[in-house]
Design an enzyme around this catalytic site. Structure first.
Site, short mmCIF file in Angstrom:
data_model
loop_
_atom_site.label_atom_id
_atom_site.label_comp_id
_atom_site.label_asym_id
_atom_site.label_seq_id
_atom_site.Cartn_x
_atom_site.Cartn_y
_atom_site.Cartn_z
N SER A 256 0.86 -1.19 0.00
CA SER A 256 0.00 0.00 0.00
C SER A 256 0.89 1.24 0.00
CB SER A 256 -0.91 0.00 1.23
OG SER A 256 -0.12 0.28 2.37
N LYS A 257 0.22 2.39 -0.06
CA LYS A 257 0.94 3.66 -0.16
C LYS A 257 2.01 3.84 0.90
CE LYS A 257 -1.41 6.93 -2.96
NZ LYS A 257 -2.80 6.57 -3.24
N ARG A 258 1.74 3.31 2.09
CA ARG A 258 2.72 3.58 3.15
C ARG A 258 4.04 2.85 2.92
NH1 ARG A 258 2.36 -0.57 6.99
NH2 ARG A 258 0.64 -1.90 6.39
N GLY A 260 5.63 3.20 0.13
CA GLY A 260 6.35 3.97 -0.90
C GLY A 260 5.43 4.15 -2.10
#
Ligand code: GLU
Length: 494
Positions: A256-258, A260
């Site tokens: 997921s976005k967290r 990168g």
């Protein structure tokens, strides 16, 4: 045998995610390997979250990745078009099958409000039952329904799931997966505003577009029994399903976005090549028997098979992607790297970075640094010193190589004498320059490094860079001597 037809069906609710690209890629490769058709369908029935910008991002990312579709937006085939679900809705394509389900009593209007449905889910959970819709509108009589309509209540349409038994999925990657029907909801197939939901629209479209294989991420596996039941209710043949394994971040959680960048165009901005992403993503969930790592697209098309897709999740490894990008850059000619770099500058609006740079010199500088480039965005900082009027002398390089106690004894002499001797030098080729530096060291009884390092810093301002003598040859005699003199005046003649 019928032609293989597969599709990539993104919902335009954001950027094209790495996981989405992997799905698109596997569909693309499968279709090419089987001489089939690859279809792109835009699933825009989420009116709140779908945007035109997202459609544009998806189309441009697919084009950049060269995942070209045989049918889809911009490539419509009358028999199957349109390829946007909201346009299909306008043509009443879904309504027809919805009415069929209603007429067969396989679907029913449900008047419960969102609050009521939420409350019944909570209640079920409290009593340790699966949190599902309890079916209270399933058995309303014709009169009761009329009454609700008279009261002005709006209805969604729910599908009547079989209440007992199980739904069996014969997955091409996972084998047999069985779902207990009692755990499944009477799910909504049409919203109150007449827009179909994903599970319904997807089945109707896969059927009408004659999709033979549905390859998608395993986050959809809980939708598959619902879809199988719709096929069964409408008496339709089903495509084969293949659910691709999950992609995890380094911490073991779903990517997921967290972790990168997850949007493919972020990777483009960073200076990754399309080939590197494709090559990297294919390794997430597929492998050859001999664990080959580097492929051309032609090899991938030839070798790809669903039999070698695995069920275990794979971990997204940025370091490996970066390594692969370097490999793909090295597989190009320097001129090709130059062209890719120019495209990248345009794409990232960075053309001003090289304005005023001599393009022939740039091409040759790229050739010198070819082995070191891992990302296109690294190129300016690797070669910029060739183009500056004023060399940017790095403090640590100057302190270490020119002005430290040990180096200042010979550094000044090396530079002053070289400025004079190089002036006389006719042959300014790399090999001749190297010979010059070695002879000079021998004559002065100093180490070769004691000649090479001061020269390098005087000319480029740094301790790292391409081969010193190739760099000098490329810069040319006048510029090399000019820079040496600048360094002498700056550091020794204050
Ligand atoms: N629109 C769905 C998504 O983007 C497609 C899922 C499927 O391939 O059926 O996740």
């Amino acid at each position: 045998m019928d032609t293989i037809r597969v599709r990539f069906a993104p919902s335009p609710t954001g950027d094209l995610h790495i996981g989405g690209v992997r799905t698109a890629l596997f569909n693309y490769l499968y279709s090419k390997n089987k001489n089939g058709k690859f279809i792109l369908r835009i699933e825009d029935t989420d009116e709140v979250r779908s945007t035109k910008e997202s459609v544009e991002v998806i189309l441009s990312a697919m084009k950049w990745l060269k995942l070209s579709w045989d049918e889809g937006p911009g490539n419509e085939i009358r028999e199957y078009a349109p390829y946007y679900q909201m346009e299909r809705k306008e043509k009443h394509i879904y309504k027809k099958y919805l009415d069929e389900l209603l007429n067969k009593d396989l679907a029913y209007p449900c008047y419960c409000t969102t609050e009521e449905v939420d409350a019944m889910r909570k209640e079920a959970q409290k009593n340790k039952f699966p949190p599902k819709y309890d079916g209270r509108c399933r058995h309303l009589s014709v009169e009761q329904r009329k009454q609700k309509e008279v009261e002005g209540k709006t209805a969604v349409i729910r599908f009547k799931m079989p209440q007992g038994g199980s739904t069996v999925l014969d997955d091409l990657i996972r084998g047999i997966v069985e779902f207990d029907n009692s755990l499944l909801d009477d799910f909504v197939i049409m919203k109150a505003n007449g827009v179909p939901t994903y599970n319904f629209a997807c089945v109707v479209d896969d059927y009408l577009m004659k999709i033979t294989h549905v390859l998608r991420g395993d986050d959809h596996i809980s939708n598959t029994p619902k879809q199988i039941q719709i096929y069964t209710a409408l008496g339709w043949n089903m495509p084969r399903f293949a659910h691709l394994s999950m992609i995890l971040g380094p911490d073991g959680a779903r990517l997921s976005k967290r972790h990168g960048h997850t949007s493919v165009l972020e990777y483009r901005k960073e200076g990754y090549l399309q080939e590197a992403l494709i090559n990297y993503l294919v390794l997430l969930g597929w492998s050859t028997q001999d664990s080959q790592q580097i492929f051309t697209i032609e090899e991938l098309i030839e070798k790809f098979s669903l039999e070698r897709c695995g069920v275990s999740p794979s971990t997204f490894d940025t370091a490996k992607l970066l390594w692969l990008n370097g490999e793909k850059i090295r597989a190009k000619t320097p001129l090709e790297v130059y062209d890719l770099f120019v495209d990248w500058l345009k794409y990232t609006n960075n053309e001003s970075l090289i304005s005023g740079w001599d393009k022939d010199l740039l091409k040759q500088a790229i050739a010198l640094e070819h082995d070191k480039i891992r990302l296109l965005k690294e190129i300016p900082s690797l070669v910029d010193f060739f183009f500056v009027k004023e060399v940017d002398y790095k403090e640590d390089a100057v302190m270490k190589t020119l002005l430290s106690e040990e180096s200042k004894v010979f550094a000044e002499m090396v530079l002053v004498e070289s400025a004079n001797r190089l002036l006389e030098k006719e042959d300014f080729s790399a090999s001749s320059l190297e010979q010059y530096a070695r002879d000079f060291a021998e004559e002065k009884k100093i180490k070769t490094g004691q000649v090479f390092h001061p020269l390098r810093v005087a000319i480029s301002g740094r301790t790292q860079g391409p081969s010193l003598f190739h760099m000098m040859e490329l810069m040319g005699k006048d510029e090399v001597i000019r820079r040496i003199n600048v360094a002498i005046n700056k550091f020794f003649r204050k």
